[in-house]
Design a protein around this motif. Structure first.
Motif, PDB file in Angstrom:
ATOM      1  N   ASP A  48       0.813  -1.227   0.000  1.00 44.26           N
ATOM      2  CA  ASP A  48       0.000   0.000   0.000  1.00 44.26           C
ATOM      3  C   ASP A  48       0.842   1.271   0.000  1.00 44.26           C
ATOM      4  O   ASP A  48       0.337   2.358  -0.240  1.00 44.26           O
ATOM      5  CB  ASP A  48      -1.017  -0.008   1.154  1.00 44.26           C
ATOM      6  CG  ASP A  48      -0.392   0.015   2.542  1.00 44.26           C
ATOM      7  OD1 ASP A  48       0.495   0.840   2.797  1.00 44.26           O
ATOM      8  OD2 ASP A  48      -0.814  -0.787   3.403  1.00 44.26           O
ATOM      9  N   CYS A  49       2.159   1.142   0.276  1.00 41.83           N
ATOM     10  CA  CYS A  49       2.997   2.350   0.235  1.00 41.83           C
ATOM     11  C   CYS A  49       4.394   2.110  -0.313  1.00 41.83           C
ATOM     12  O   CYS A  49       5.233   3.021  -0.282  1.00 41.83           O
ATOM     13  CB  CYS A  49       3.060   3.002   1.606  1.00 41.83           C
ATOM     14  SG  CYS A  49       3.670   1.885   2.855  1.00 41.83           S
ATOM     15  N   GLY A  50       4.676   0.908  -0.809  1.00 36.05           N
ATOM     16  CA  GLY A  50       5.941   0.661  -1.498  1.00 36.05           C
ATOM     17  C   GLY A  50       7.163   0.567  -0.601  1.00 36.05           C
ATOM     18  O   GLY A  50       8.299   0.680  -1.065  1.00 36.05           O
ATOM     19  N   VAL A  51       6.958   0.336   0.693  1.00 28.09           N
ATOM     20  CA  VAL A  51       8.085   0.239   1.631  1.00 28.09           C
ATOM     21  C   VAL A  51       8.523  -1.220   1.760  1.00 28.09           C
ATOM     22  O   VAL A  51       7.689  -2.130   1.768  1.00 28.09           O
ATOM     23  CB  VAL A  51       7.701   0.815   3.008  1.00 28.09           C
ATOM     24  CG1 VAL A  51       8.795   0.579   4.041  1.00 28.09           C
ATOM     25  CG2 VAL A  51       7.406   2.314   2.892  1.00 28.09           C
ATOM     26  N   VAL A  52       9.848  -1.431   1.859  1.00 25.21           N
ATOM     27  CA  VAL A  52      10.406  -2.781   1.960  1.00 25.21           C
ATOM     28  C   VAL A  52      11.317  -2.871   3.190  1.00 25.21           C
ATOM     29  O   VAL A  52      12.075  -1.945   3.486  1.00 25.21           O
ATOM     30  CB  VAL A  52      11.210  -3.147   0.687  1.00 25.21           C
ATOM     31  CG1 VAL A  52      11.996  -4.436   0.879  1.00 25.21           C
ATOM     32  CG2 VAL A  52      10.269  -3.294  -0.515  1.00 25.21           C
ATOM     33  N   PHE A  53      11.231  -3.992   3.871  1.00 23.06           N
ATOM     34  CA  PHE A  53      12.163  -4.349   4.945  1.00 23.06           C
ATOM     35  C   PHE A  53      13.041  -5.472   4.375  1.00 23.06           C
ATOM     36  O   PHE A  53      12.538  -6.549   4.068  1.00 23.06           O
ATOM     37  CB  PHE A  53      11.391  -4.819   6.177  1.00 23.06           C
ATOM     38  CG  PHE A  53      10.481  -3.762   6.764  1.00 23.06           C
ATOM     39  CD1 PHE A  53      10.879  -2.998   7.850  1.00 23.06           C
ATOM     40  CD2 PHE A  53       9.218  -3.519   6.204  1.00 23.06           C
ATOM     41  CE1 PHE A  53      10.042  -2.015   8.378  1.00 23.06           C
ATOM     42  CE2 PHE A  53       8.378  -2.540   6.735  1.00 23.06           C
ATOM     43  CZ  PHE A  53       8.794  -1.781   7.830  1.00 23.06           C
ATOM     44  N   SER A  54      14.332  -5.200   4.213  1.00 22.95           N
ATOM     45  CA  SER A  54      15.185  -6.082   3.409  1.00 22.95           C
ATOM     46  C   SER A  54      15.983  -7.096   4.209  1.00 22.95           C
ATOM     47  O   SER A  54      16.628  -7.970   3.622  1.00 22.95           O
ATOM     48  CB  SER A  54      16.175  -5.257   2.586  1.00 22.95           C
ATOM     49  OG  SER A  54      17.169  -4.692   3.434  1.00 22.95           O
ATOM     50  N   GLY A  55      15.964  -7.004   5.564  1.00 17.73           N
ATOM     51  CA  GLY A  55      16.924  -7.823   6.298  1.00 17.73           C
ATOM     52  C   GLY A  55      18.336  -7.500   5.831  1.00 17.73           C
ATOM     53  O   GLY A  55      18.604  -6.406   5.308  1.00 17.73           O
ATOM     54  N   ASP A  56      19.240  -8.456   5.985  1.00 22.66           N
ATOM     55  CA  ASP A  56      20.653  -8.198   5.679  1.00 22.66           C
ATOM     56  C   ASP A  56      21.003  -8.331   4.201  1.00 22.66           C
ATOM     57  O   ASP A  56      22.192  -8.343   3.847  1.00 22.66           O
ATOM     58  CB  ASP A  56      21.537  -9.133   6.506  1.00 22.66           C
ATOM     59  CG  ASP A  56      21.652  -8.679   7.954  1.00 22.66           C
ATOM     60  OD1 ASP A  56      21.729  -7.464   8.181  1.00 22.66           O
ATOM     61  OD2 ASP A  56      21.664  -9.535   8.857  1.00 22.66           O
ATOM     62  N   LEU A  57      20.011  -8.413   3.332  1.00 18.76           N
ATOM     63  CA  LEU A  57      20.319  -8.327   1.895  1.00 18.76           C
ATOM     64  C   LEU A  57      20.889  -6.961   1.543  1.00 18.76           C
ATOM     65  O   LEU A  57      21.676  -6.833   0.608  1.00 18.76           O
ATOM     66  CB  LEU A  57      19.060  -8.588   1.056  1.00 18.76           C
ATOM     67  CG  LEU A  57      18.612 -10.045   0.949  1.00 18.76           C
ATOM     68  CD1 LEU A  57      17.255 -10.137   0.278  1.00 18.76           C
ATOM     69  CD2 LEU A  57      19.650 -10.876   0.187  1.00 18.76           C
ATOM     70  N   VAL A  58      20.475  -5.923   2.271  1.00 19.20           N
ATOM     71  CA  VAL A  58      21.006  -4.567   2.078  1.00 19.20           C
ATOM     72  C   VAL A  58      21.546  -4.089   3.420  1.00 19.20           C
ATOM     73  O   VAL A  58      20.901  -4.267   4.456  1.00 19.20           O
ATOM     74  CB  VAL A  58      19.910  -3.588   1.590  1.00 19.20           C
ATOM     75  CG1 VAL A  58      20.470  -2.172   1.445  1.00 19.20           C
ATOM     76  CG2 VAL A  58      19.315  -4.053   0.267  1.00 19.20           C
ATOM     77  N   GLU A  59      22.739  -3.480   3.388  1.00 17.51           N
ATOM     78  CA  GLU A  59      23.272  -2.776   4.562  1.00 17.51           C
ATOM     79  C   GLU A  59      23.560  -1.346   4.121  1.00 17.51           C
ATOM     80  O   GLU A  59      23.959  -1.126   2.966  1.00 17.51           O
ATOM     81  CB  GLU A  59      24.567  -3.418   5.070  1.00 17.51           C
ATOM     82  CG  GLU A  59      24.526  -4.928   5.231  1.00 17.51           C
ATOM     83  CD  GLU A  59      23.656  -5.441   6.361  1.00 17.51           C
ATOM     84  OE1 GLU A  59      22.775  -4.702   6.844  1.00 17.51           O
ATOM     85  OE2 GLU A  59      23.833  -6.608   6.743  1.00 17.51           O
ATOM     86  N   TYR A  60      23.407  -0.392   5.031  1.00 12.04           N
ATOM     87  CA  TYR A  60      23.702   0.994   4.673  1.00 12.04           C
ATOM     88  C   TYR A  60      24.890   1.504   5.473  1.00 12.04           C
ATOM     89  O   TYR A  60      24.810   1.696   6.682  1.00 12.04           O
ATOM     90  CB  TYR A  60      22.487   1.892   4.884  1.00 12.04           C
ATOM     91  CG  TYR A  60      22.728   3.286   4.339  1.00 12.04           C
ATOM     92  CD1 TYR A  60      22.958   3.483   2.974  1.00 12.04           C
ATOM     93  CD2 TYR A  60      22.773   4.394   5.172  1.00 12.04           C
ATOM     94  CE1 TYR A  60      23.208   4.740   2.458  1.00 12.04           C
ATOM     95  CE2 TYR A  60      23.009   5.658   4.668  1.00 12.04           C
ATOM     96  CZ  TYR A  60      23.240   5.823   3.305  1.00 12.04           C
ATOM     97  OH  TYR A  60      23.496   7.072   2.798  1.00 12.04           O
ATOM     98  N   LYS A  61      26.011   1.667   4.760  1.00  9.31           N
ATOM     99  CA  LYS A  61      27.269   2.133   5.367  1.00  9.31           C
ATOM    100  C   LYS A  61      27.641   1.286   6.580  1.00  9.31           C
ATOM    101  O   LYS A  61      28.157   1.761   7.572  1.00  9.31           O
ATOM    102  CB  LYS A  61      27.185   3.623   5.686  1.00  9.31           C
ATOM    103  CG  LYS A  61      26.997   4.434   4.395  1.00  9.31           C
ATOM    104  CD  LYS A  61      27.097   5.921   4.565  1.00  9.31           C
ATOM    105  CE  LYS A  61      26.973   6.601   3.196  1.00  9.31           C
ATOM    106  NZ  LYS A  61      26.947   8.063   3.293  1.00  9.31           N
ATOM    107  N   SER A  62      27.345   0.018   6.466  1.00  4.50           N
ATOM    108  CA  SER A  62      27.751  -1.001   7.423  1.00  4.50           C
ATOM    109  C   SER A  62      28.234  -2.178   6.592  1.00  4.50           C
ATOM    110  O   SER A  62      27.702  -2.435   5.511  1.00  4.50           O
ATOM    111  CB  SER A  62      26.558  -1.403   8.289  1.00  4.50           C
ATOM    112  OG  SER A  62      26.925  -2.415   9.212  1.00  4.50           O
TER     113      SER A  62
END
Length: 317
Positions: free
Chosen positions: A175-189
């Protein structure tokens, strides 16, 4: 060169927790490079994404949820099997624990070894370790995809390819295009790749990018709250993986030893990624797994407390 303290045993400083709204009824629980959790509030109930490392740490997350809604936490999704993600699940009394079939299989195959290994590597994350009742077993599993309805709100849980582990799933809120990726994506980690599938992971990230999320909660690092930030987060993760695996593959092709491959990988990785959270912790595990995969060992070798220490002494000692 002075040997470095094992894994994250010297990382004892408390991290500042943030609890940020990233969409309607959607929240990111982040802590300066520590493992993130997500919260999805529906009409009648709540889903939590990743359970934290211990029941004590999970109770802090539960307290945050209680401040934003009085709806019950009915579901806890485990994005994968690693101990820091799952061992807090017993704090969510009465919740359905969801995971992919593959993740359940990995818990059966290596959950105990992973639990002992991670507790030894990262004591700060496992405070009140004695409160963990044992392995976390999912109560509901699925092959590739399942939709869970929080009243009228759909959460679409999908395995979009192997990456950080063989069983990773993401949670998308259509309904709003938000995703929770788990550790498939890290941001500056740093990505932890000790159980990774390097050959698959970049194409899994391509599958994620094609979904064009409007916001994304990564496994570690700050929440990505715009489409541009999401794109950056996916690109940085891809660059981390391709730089690492590209260097190690070249070393294997040239017949270098694991230690030499580790030394060469630093030349490629340090200038770009040395400032990332848990970089030094992850690098020996990452190179060990990349070296195995580049030599044709398709299924990740199980980490044990003993193997952790032997590898660390050989590479970081």
């Amino acid at each position: 060169m002075v040997g470095k303290g094992f894994a994250s045993t010297e990382d004892l400083g408390e991290k500042k927790v943030s609890f940020d709204q990233i969409g309607p009824g959607l929240y990111a629980y982040t802590a300066e490079g520590d493992p993130n959790s997500g919260v999805i509030v529906g009409d009648d109930s709540v889903m939590v994404i990743d359970a934290q490392a211990t029941p004590a740490m999970a109770s802090e997350l539960i307290a945050r949820v209680a401040k934003i809604t009085d709806k019950p936490i009915k579901y806890v999704l485990l994005t994968h099997y690693h101990a820091v993600r799952v061992l807090g699940a017993s704090a969510f009394k009465g919740a359905e624990i969801l995971a992919s079939d593959t993740t359940r299989g990995l818990i059966a195959e290596r959950g105990k070894q992973d639990m002992d290994s991670e507790i030894g590597r990262f004591p700060r994350l496992f405070r009140a370790v004695e409160s963990i009742p044992g392995l976390t077993w999912p109560s509901l599993t699925f092959p590739d995809q399942i939709s869970v309805w929080l009243g009228r709100r759909e959460v679409r849980i999908m395995h979009i390819g192997r990456g950080h582990t063989a069983g990773d799933v993401i949670a998308a809120v259509p309904d709003c295009g938000v995703v929770f990726s788990g550790d498939l994506v890290e941001y500056k980690s740093a990505c932890y790749c000790g159980d990774a599938h390097f050959t698959d992971w970049p194409s899994t990230l391509d599958n994620l990018a094609e979904m064009q999320p409007t916001a994304l909660v990564p496994g570690r690092g700050a929440a990505l709250t715009t489409a541009e930030q999401v794109k950056e987060g996916i690109e940085l993760t891809t660059d981390f993986l391709s730089t690492l695996y590209g260097s190690v593959k070249e070393s294997v092709a040239k017949g270098r030893s694991l230690k030499d491959a580790f030394d060469f990988v630093r030349l490629a990785m340090d200038p770009k990624f040395k400032s990332y959270a848990i970089y030094e912790h992850c690098l020996p595990f990452n190179v060990s797994r990349a070296y195995d995969e580049a030599r044709g060992i398709e299924w990740p070798v199980i980490w044990t407390e003993e193997r952790d220490r032997e590898m660390w002494a050989a590479l970081q000692g």
